[in-house]
Design a protein around this motif. Structure first.
Motif, PDB file in Angstrom:
ATOM      1  N   ALA A  71       0.852  -1.191   0.000  1.00 20.06           N
ATOM      2  CA  ALA A  71       0.000   0.000   0.000  1.00 20.06           C
ATOM      3  C   ALA A  71       0.888   1.241   0.000  1.00 20.06           C
ATOM      4  N   ILE A  72       0.443   2.242  -0.719  1.00 22.98           N
ATOM      5  CA  ILE A  72       1.130   3.533  -0.717  1.00 22.98           C
ATOM      6  C   ILE A  72       0.114   4.606  -0.322  1.00 22.98           C
ATOM      7  N   ALA A 103      -1.918   2.616  -9.141  1.00 24.27           N
ATOM      8  CA  ALA A 103      -1.337   1.746  -8.114  1.00 24.27           C
ATOM      9  C   ALA A 103      -1.921   0.342  -8.184  1.00 24.27           C
ATOM     10  N   LEU A 104      -3.231   0.252  -8.418  1.00 25.44           N
ATOM     11  CA  LEU A 104      -3.891  -1.051  -8.442  1.00 25.44           C
ATOM     12  C   LEU A 104      -3.382  -1.919  -9.592  1.00 25.44           C
ATOM     13  N   LEU A 105      -2.983  -1.290 -10.677  1.00 19.01           N
ATOM     14  CA  LEU A 105      -2.414  -2.049 -11.798  1.00 19.01           C
ATOM     15  C   LEU A 105      -1.135  -2.774 -11.383  1.00 19.01           C
ATOM     16  N   HIS A 106      -0.489  -2.258 -10.340  1.00 17.50           N
ATOM     17  CA  HIS A 106       0.746  -2.871  -9.832  1.00 17.50           C
ATOM     18  C   HIS A 106       0.483  -3.656  -8.540  1.00 17.50           C
ATOM     19  N   LEU A 315       7.052   3.537  -7.063  1.00 20.82           N
ATOM     20  CA  LEU A 315       7.240   2.082  -7.084  1.00 20.82           C
ATOM     21  C   LEU A 315       8.643   1.714  -7.554  1.00 20.82           C
ATOM     22  N   ALA A 316       9.196   2.520  -8.463  1.00 24.31           N
ATOM     23  CA  ALA A 316      10.582   2.285  -8.871  1.00 24.31           C
ATOM     24  C   ALA A 316      11.520   2.513  -7.696  1.00 24.31           C
ATOM     25  N   ARG A 317      11.214   3.522  -6.887  1.00 21.38           N
ATOM     26  CA  ARG A 317      12.044   3.789  -5.706  1.00 21.38           C
ATOM     27  C   ARG A 317      11.913   2.650  -4.699  1.00 21.38           C
TER      28      ARG A 317
END
Length: 343
Positions: A71-72, A103-106, A315-317
């Motif tokens: 979760a973010i 976000a949900l796609l990931h 998400l990359a971070r």
């Protein structure tokens, strides 16, 4: 032969998948989670069995094993009086909707945090990282994330001198130039600028652009900084005061859309008309701008793409990738409407 689902009295378990597939539970776990060295044909067979049984993994257990919340958060110190408004369908919520979808796609959930002023808003949520919307100097949301040791990215250029978080540039200076250039083209000769009282990038960039353009065109600078917490009423009161102090004002660039709606009321209550006597423009082409009477000239900030870019950056971070300091938003686009188009 198709696999028969388990009894409807209980959901299928990982043990059921292992039994039907003829493998161990560990192999099933590795196959479904992309872990370990599982033969590709075995992995596909296990996935097929799981799908036919209707097996759903225990996400809570997965999170505990991985030490991830999946979760973010989306957080800001910007008060809802300007970020959302009575309808809650403002700048902040448009960003939230697009960020949640991305976000949900990931396979991440988005946690929407109320305006962070002080206290413990971000200490009690289980998150892996956050997007901080337009952080101010000494931003409370950014400070709490740093104290927790959580990674974050900024939506809008950070203004604190010691801030080094990656960010998506919202092109604040270019947006202000678009609005002020449009007013000049429509015949404005004494435009006033109303911005927030803090030091968010949008305020800093607009002030710099206004000073530069005023010098170029010989405008007398008329600037007001208004506390964001005051919302529309604060915009109304400050614009009314400016019109009384500087009766020659023929345009108002109210960067915050709530301030702009208040400014339209103030212009009318002063006995003037919009746009014939005083033009009004704002930064964000949202619900307030479109439903104001007359509709407000504003800028399409492409917030859907901006929010998606911020999610990808975060998400990359989280994945440990080496990131650029900044990702640029798409080119802003002026949306001219009746509040500033004369004749």
């Amino acid at each position: 032969m198709a696999v028969k689902p388990t009894s409807s009295s209980r959901p299928p378990t990982i043990a059921d998948v292992a039994r039907v597939a003829g493998v161990s539970r560990t192999t099933v776990s590795h196959a479904l989670n992309g872990l370990g060295k599982v033969d590709p044909r075995t992995r596909e067979r296990i996935k097929k069995v799981a799908a036919e049984l209707g097996y759903r993994p225990n996400l809570r257990a997965q999170r505990l094993r991985r030490g991830q919340a999946k979760a973010i958060a989306l957080a800001s110190s910007m008060p809802f009086a300007v970020a959302g408004g009575p309808s809650r369908l403002g700048f902040y919520m448009e960003v939230a909707a697009a960020a949640a979808e991305s976000a949900l796609l990931h396979d991440y959930a988005l946690v929407l945090v109320p305006p962070v002023q002080s206290g413990s808003a971000l200490y009690s949520v289980d998150i892996d990282g956050a997007i901080v919307v337009e952080p101010d100097v000494g931003d409370a949301a950014a400070a709490q994330l740093r104290e927790r040791g959580l990674p974050y990215v900024a939506l809008g250029r950070p203004v604190s001198p010691d801030e080094d978080a990656p960010y998506v540039d919202l092109r604040g200076g270019q947006v202000a130039e678009l609005l002020l250039g449009h007013l000049h083209e429509q015949g404005a000769r004494r435009p006033a600028l109303i911005v927030g009282a803090g030091s968010r990038h949008s305020t800093v960039d607009a002030l710099a652009a206004y000073e530069r353009i005023a010098a170029e065109h010989g405008w007398e600078p008329v600037v007001a900084q208004v506390p964001e917490s005051g919302g529309e009423q604060a915009g109304y009161e400050r614009c009314a005061a400016l019109l009384a102090e500087h009766p020659g004002i023929d345009a108002v660039c109210a960067l915050v859309d709530a301030f702009a709606v208040g400014a339209v009321r103030a212009v009318r209550d002063s006995g003037r008309s919009v746009p014939d006597d005083v033009m009004v423009v704002t930064r964000y082409d949202g619900l307030r701008a479109r439903t104001c009477e007359p509709p407000l000239t504003a800028v399409d900030l492409h917030l859907d793409q901006v929010a998606a870019e911020a999610v990808e950056l975060l998400l990359a971070r989280l994945g440990g990738e080496t990131l650029p300091t900044m990702a640029a938003a798409p080119e802003p686009r002026l949306v001219a409407r009746a509040s500033s188009v004369r004749g």
